[in-house]
Enzyme design. Structure first.
Site, mmCIF file in Angstrom:
data_model
loop_
_atom_site.group_PDB
_atom_site.id
_atom_site.type_symbol
_atom_site.label_atom_id
_atom_site.label_comp_id
_atom_site.label_asym_id
_atom_site.label_seq_id
_atom_site.Cartn_x
_atom_site.Cartn_y
_atom_site.Cartn_z
ATOM 1 N N SER A 54 14.417 43.764 -29.783
ATOM 2 C CA SER A 54 15.496 44.544 -29.154
ATOM 3 C C SER A 54 16.803 43.983 -29.708
ATOM 4 O O SER A 54 17.331 42.993 -29.205
ATOM 5 C CB SER A 54 15.471 44.380 -27.630
ATOM 6 O OG SER A 54 14.289 44.895 -27.105
ATOM 7 N N LYS A 76 17.507 51.509 -26.946
ATOM 8 C CA LYS A 76 16.757 50.456 -26.228
ATOM 9 C C LYS A 76 17.673 49.690 -25.274
ATOM 10 O O LYS A 76 17.333 49.472 -24.105
ATOM 11 C CB LYS A 76 16.116 49.503 -27.247
ATOM 12 C CG LYS A 76 15.572 48.206 -26.679
ATOM 13 C CD LYS A 76 14.390 48.415 -25.754
ATOM 14 C CE LYS A 76 14.122 47.164 -24.927
ATOM 15 N NZ LYS A 76 13.006 47.294 -24.025
ATOM 16 N N LYS A 92 20.967 39.729 -22.817
ATOM 17 C CA LYS A 92 21.363 40.031 -24.207
ATOM 18 C C LYS A 92 21.425 41.549 -24.419
ATOM 19 O O LYS A 92 22.378 42.072 -24.994
ATOM 20 C CB LYS A 92 20.343 39.360 -25.137
ATOM 21 C CG LYS A 92 20.332 39.745 -26.584
ATOM 22 C CD LYS A 92 19.222 40.712 -26.970
ATOM 23 C CE LYS A 92 17.824 40.315 -26.574
ATOM 24 N NZ LYS A 92 16.780 41.243 -26.956
#
Ligand code: NDP
Length: 292
Positions: free
Chosen positions: A94, A169, A238
């Site tokens: 990701s 994503k 993140k």
């Protein structure tokens, strides 16, 4: 489809089972920073052990499944001099779409094609090969990537050009993060109002507040007191930070996203690197001076 030579880098919670499924049809070489994991993979799943990172370079396909684009970038640098033209590099991390576009350019100069292909569906999805995989790249490259990744997922979607997979994503994970937080707040309030958790969840899941958080993620933690580590809060934080940076880049007004990012970062500082993302519910409780 002919068996291909695949190099797989990153045998973490997701990568380990993903590489196992690929080895059912392909000749898979595995490399992991902590070598014992790769040794175990080769021993248990008939994959080939890369003695050094460069052994991965000669494959038809290279797959990275690493924490962030930073580690992917380091690996690309390390392999750059060893790559052969015609290789397809699939980054299932990701990652950050801005970095992946740069990576694609650098690899393109070596004749190596790039597809970003992050996944959703958690470790259980990787174990059962039921992941949803969202891909960014040219139509031809994505078709090649699909041929490989169909062994890992049920739903494979071509989102757009390079970076589009990484972008959607982090956005979809941000939706999940905000949902987990607000659902935790409201369930805690229900509890404080004297409604038992089983009933609060039953009503939520039969009504308009229903979500993956209320149906699957929160019940085992809030009702049954089980807090497994399935997806590191550090990874989720993140993802939301990347989403926030994309919003800045677009000059978009996204106050809910900004707040979610602030809350997750604060929770990460409080809970530490090894916490699971659903443990943010513990912070919700702490902010109210109670425990679940
Ligand atoms: P893990 O932390 O379990 O695994 C990370 C992997 O990256 C390990 O193989 C680790 O090696 C390797 N690694 C870490 N740092 C470096 C480095 N500097 N150089 C080389 N290798 C390194 O992560 P996950 O498998 O959970 O997640 C991987 C990616 O998938 C992340 O981007 C995450 O956001 C995403 N993701 C995770 C999901 C989940 O439910 N877990 C679901 C969907 C996506 P080592 O063994 O040596 O530590």
């Amino acid at each position: 489809m002919r068996a291909m030579k695949i190099g797989f880098i990153g045998l973490g919670a997701m990568g380990f089972p993903m590489a196992r499924h690929l080895a059912k049809e392909h000749d898979v070489t595995v490399w992991n920073r902590t070598g014992e994991k790769a040794e175990r993979h080769a021993r248990e799943h008939g994959t080939r052990l890369a003695k050094e990172l460069a052994d991965v370079a000669g494959n038809d396909v290279i797959i990275t499944m690493l924490p962030t684009s930073k580690e992917v970038d380091e690996i690309v640098h390390a392999l750059e001099g060893h790559l052969k033209p015609g290789t397809l590099w699939i980054d299932a991390t990701s990652g950050d779409p801005n970095v992946s576009r740069e990576t694609a350019k650098r690899l393109g100069a070596k004749g190596v094609e790039f597809v970003d292909a992050p996944v959703t569906g958690a470790v259980v999805g990787a174990e059962n090969a039921t992941l949803t995989i969202m891909m960014g790249g040219s139509a031809a490259n994505v078709e090649k990537a699909k041929d490989v990744l169909r062994l890992n997922g049920k739903t494979l979607i071509h989102v757009g050009e390079v970076g589009a997979g990484h972008a959607i994503k982090v956005l979809t994970n941000s939706i999940m993060g905000a949902t987990v937080w607000i659902t935790s707040e409201c369930l805690l309030l229900a509890k404080q109002l004297g409604i038992d958790m089983k009933t609060a969840l039953e009503v939520t899941n039969a009504g308009s507040g229903r979500s993956n958080a209320s149906e699957n993620l929160l019940p085992m933690r809030l009702r049954d007191g089980k807090w497994p580590l399935v997806f590191k809060l550090a990874h989720h934080d993140k993802d939301i930070r990347i989403a926030t940076s994309l919003a800045h880049q677009q000059h978009a007004s996204t106050p809910m996203l900004a707040l979610t990012s602030q809350l997750f970062t604060a929770a990460l500082h409080e809970l530490g690197d090894q916490a699971d993302y659903i443990e943010v519910a513990k912070i919700v409780a702490k902010m109210n001076g109670v425990e679940w």
